[in-house]
Design an enzyme around this catalytic site. Structure first.
Site, PDB file in Angstrom:
ATOM      1  N   ASN A  18      -7.466  -2.535  14.204  1.00 56.80           N
ATOM      2  CA  ASN A  18      -8.859  -2.859  13.857  1.00 56.80           C
ATOM      3  C   ASN A  18      -8.944  -4.089  12.954  1.00 56.80           C
ATOM      4  O   ASN A  18      -9.996  -4.368  12.398  1.00 56.80           O
ATOM      5  CB  ASN A  18      -9.532  -1.649  13.186  1.00 56.80           C
ATOM      6  CG  ASN A  18      -8.841  -1.249  11.890  1.00 56.80           C
ATOM      7  OD1 ASN A  18      -7.871  -1.875  11.470  1.00 56.80           O
ATOM      8  ND2 ASN A  18      -9.334  -0.200  11.257  1.00 56.80           N
ATOM      9  N   ASP A  56       0.831  -1.205   0.000  1.00 59.63           N
ATOM     10  CA  ASP A  56       0.000   0.000   0.000  1.00 59.63           C
ATOM     11  C   ASP A  56       0.864   1.252   0.000  1.00 59.63           C
ATOM     12  O   ASP A  56       2.059   1.195   0.299  1.00 59.63           O
ATOM     13  CB  ASP A  56      -0.963   0.001   1.206  1.00 59.63           C
ATOM     14  CG  ASP A  56      -0.283  -0.404   2.499  1.00 59.63           C
ATOM     15  OD1 ASP A  56       0.946  -0.403   2.550  1.00 59.63           O
ATOM     16  OD2 ASP A  56      -0.997  -0.720   3.469  1.00 59.63           O
ATOM     17  N   GLU A  75      -9.728  -1.980   5.240  1.00 60.87           N
ATOM     18  CA  GLU A  75     -10.349  -1.695   6.527  1.00 60.87           C
ATOM     19  C   GLU A  75     -11.542  -2.613   6.769  1.00 60.87           C
ATOM     20  O   GLU A  75     -12.046  -3.247   5.826  1.00 60.87           O
ATOM     21  CB  GLU A  75     -10.811  -0.228   6.545  1.00 60.87           C
ATOM     22  CG  GLU A  75      -9.693   0.793   6.317  1.00 60.87           C
ATOM     23  CD  GLU A  75      -8.794   0.997   7.534  1.00 60.87           C
ATOM     24  OE1 GLU A  75      -8.790   0.149   8.459  1.00 60.87           O
ATOM     25  OE2 GLU A  75      -8.091   2.019   7.562  1.00 60.87           O
ATOM     26  N   HIS A  98      -7.179  -4.550  10.131  1.00 61.75           N
ATOM     27  CA  HIS A  98      -6.888  -4.345   8.703  1.00 61.75           C
ATOM     28  C   HIS A  98      -5.588  -5.040   8.314  1.00 61.75           C
ATOM     29  O   HIS A  98      -4.680  -5.196   9.127  1.00 61.75           O
ATOM     30  CB  HIS A  98      -6.887  -2.857   8.322  1.00 61.75           C
ATOM     31  CG  HIS A  98      -5.723  -2.044   8.767  1.00 61.75           C
ATOM     32  ND1 HIS A  98      -5.851  -0.756   9.247  1.00 61.75           N
ATOM     33  CD2 HIS A  98      -4.387  -2.285   8.802  1.00 61.75           C
ATOM     34  CE1 HIS A  98      -4.670  -0.261   9.536  1.00 61.75           C
ATOM     35  NE2 HIS A  98      -3.754  -1.170   9.277  1.00 61.75           N
TER      36      HIS A  98
END
Ligand code: F6R
Length: 222
Positions: free
Chosen positions: A123, A62, A130, A125
Site C-alpha cells: 500500500n 519499526d 501507513e 507504506h
C-alpha cells in the site's frame, strides 16, 4: 529513478555491497535498518564476509508492539539475521521504544542516520507509516492497516495472531537520513513502486515523499 536488477541475488548483493563500503569507509556509521522478506538476502550477503561492525550503530525502523522474545518479533529477526552473526555491540543496536521522543533523542544524539535502508509495503507504506500519515510525522505508536495486518499474517499463521500495533519511525524522521536506499522485490511491488516514485507526491502514498529527498536510490527486481 528505479534501477531494475536482474535477480533477487543481484539486488541483495548490490545493497549489501553499498553497506559494506559504507562501513569500511566510515566505521562509525549509523544505519537505519528494515525487517521483512525483502532484506533477508541482503543480510545473508552481509554476514558472509567478516566485516567490522564494532563501531557501527543501528536504528531499526519499526517494531511490533508484542513480546520482544517472540520468534517473529523484529528484535528476534534482527538478532537471527544480522546482529548475532556480527561483532556489533548489542547496546549499539536500537529499536523504537516508548517514550518515542527518547528514541528520537537517541538518533539526534548520535548525529543522525547516515544510511537508511527501506522496504515498501503493497500500500506504499515505508516503515509502518501507513497511507494518510503526515509527511512531518515522528516516531510514534501506530495502528496497522487491515492491508498490512493481512500481509503480515503470513508470519503469524493467522490474522488473529498478527500484531495490530507497532512503533515506527516517522516519515519526517526517515527523511532526515543522509542517504536512503529503497528495495523492492516481486511483481506485486512493481505497481506501487511506480506510483510512489513516478506519481504524485501525496500523503496517500507514504513512499512518494522519497521523491523529495536529495540522495535516494531505488532498486527493484521481479
Ligand atoms: C519492516 C518495514 C516494512 C517493510 C514492508 C515490506 O521493518 O519497515 O515497511 O519493509 O512492509 O515488507 P516485505 O519486505 O516483507 O515485503
Amino acid at each position: 529513478m528505479i534501477k531494475i536488477l536482474k535477480s533477487y541475488s543481484v539486488l541483495s548483493s548490490t545493497v549489501a555491497n553499498i553497506i559494506k563500503r559504507q562501513l569500511k569507509k566510515h566505521p562509525l556509521s549509523k544505519l537505519g535498518l528494515p525487517t521483512g522478506d525483502t532484506p533477508l538476502g541482503m543480510y545473508s550477503e552481509l554476514v558472509k564476509e567478516e566485516l567490522d561492525w564494532s563501531h557501527a550503530i543501528t536504528f531499526n525502523l519499526d517494531v511490533y508492539l508484542m513480546n520482544v522474545d517472540h520468534p517473529e518479533s523484529y528484535q528476534s529477526y534482527m538478532r537471527k539475521n544480522l546482529f548475532d552473526r556480527t561483532n556489533i555491540y548489542p547496546d549499539h543496536t536500537h529499536f523504537p521504544f516508548r517514550p518515542t521522543s527518547a528514541f528520537e533523542d537517541k538518533i539526534t544524539e548520535s548525529m543522525g542516520i547516515d544510511l537508511c535502508i527501506l522496504g515498501i509495503g503493497t500500500n506504499g507504506h515505508i516503515a509502518f507509516n501507513e497511507p494518510g500519515t503526515s509527511f512531518k510525522s515522528r516516531t510514534r505508536v501506530v495502528d496497522l492497516s487491515e492491508q498490512t495486518i493481512q500481509d503480515n499474517s503470513r508470519f503469524f499463521g493467522s490474522v488473529d495472531d498478527t500484531p495490530k500495533q507497532a512503533i515506527t519511525m516517522g516519515l519526517g524522521t526517515i527523511m532526515e537520513s543522509k542517504k536512503i536506499i529503497l528495495i523492492a522485490n516481486g511483481d506485486h511491488k512493481l505497481n506501487i513502486l511506480n506510483v510512489a516514485m513516478n506519481g504524485e507526491v501525496t500523503e496517500d502514498v507514504p513512499a512518494s515523499i522519497l521523491q523529495t529527498h536529495n540522495n535516494v536510490e531505488v532498486y527493484y527486481c521481479d
